[in-house]
Design a protein around this motif. Structure first.
Motif, short mmCIF file in Angstrom:
data_model
loop_
_atom_site.label_atom_id
_atom_site.label_comp_id
_atom_site.label_asym_id
_atom_site.label_seq_id
_atom_site.Cartn_x
_atom_site.Cartn_y
_atom_site.Cartn_z
N GLU A 1 0.83 -1.20 0.00
CA GLU A 1 0.00 0.00 0.00
C GLU A 1 0.87 1.25 0.00
OE1 GLU A 1 -4.11 -0.44 2.46
OE2 GLU A 1 -2.31 -0.29 3.67
N THR A 2 0.32 2.32 -0.53
CA THR A 2 0.90 3.64 -0.34
C THR A 2 0.22 4.26 0.88
OG1 THR A 2 -0.74 4.68 -1.78
CG2 THR A 2 1.33 3.91 -2.82
N GLN B 1 -3.40 5.23 0.18
CA GLN B 1 -4.27 4.05 0.07
C GLN B 1 -4.59 3.49 1.46
OE1 GLN B 1 -1.74 1.71 -2.48
NE2 GLN B 1 -2.84 2.30 -4.34
#
Length: 162
Positions: free
Chosen positions: A53-54, A57
């Protein structure tokens, strides 16, 4: 010179956790805070960034998981490097995103496994609910939102309350 494998090289590097939070206010500018059942203090909705994930996100996912609704994740308000303390042996890099405004807590469905309650609080009320390092982040976030800037905080562990 002896070469080391990539696995050994990366195993030697410092480890850091990443977290993401949602900065949400009501029309009066009070900030939404949640009370986790596993912490003694309140904080904004959010959590750790999962593998793959970023931070934005992760913020979007945590809003859905913790509040039961999807909100747009806006611009990055700031980053806070939090040194190790308590039972966490590694630093945390926390990303705080502007996630807009809500009229109130009506319609929110809190994640029962993690959260006991939520509410909107002004700065003075938040001071009584949050440790000093989160109050610093709150002030920085309010300033960043107000002025369209981004903050970067690094604070020593001496500023943290248990």
């Amino acid at each position: 010179m002896v070469a080391i494998s990539p696995d050994e090289f990366y195993a030697r590097l410092n480890k850091t956790l990443a977290g993401a939070g949602a900065f949400i206010t009501d029309p009066d500018g009070r900030v939404l805070l949640v009370k986790p059942n596993y912490r003694a203090h309140w904080l904004w909705p959010g959590g750790h960034v999962d593998e793959g994930e970023t931070p934005d996100q992760a913020c979007a996912r945590e809003i859905v998981e913790e509040l039961g609704m999807a909100l747009p994740v806006g611009r990055l308000l700031g980053v806070h490097w939090v040194p190790p303390f308590g039972d966490r042996p590694v630093p945390l890099v926390h990303f705080l995103f502007d996630c807009g405004s809500l009229a109130g807590c009506d319609g929110l469905v809190l994640q029962e496994e993690e959260l006991d309650e939520c509410g909107f609080f002004d700065e003075d009320e938040a001071r009584a609910l949050m440790p000093s390092y989160l109050i610093h982040r709150l002030h920085a976030a309010l300033d960043a939102r107000r002025h369209g800037t981004t903050f970067y905080l690094t604070e020593g562990s001496h500023e943290y309350m248990p």
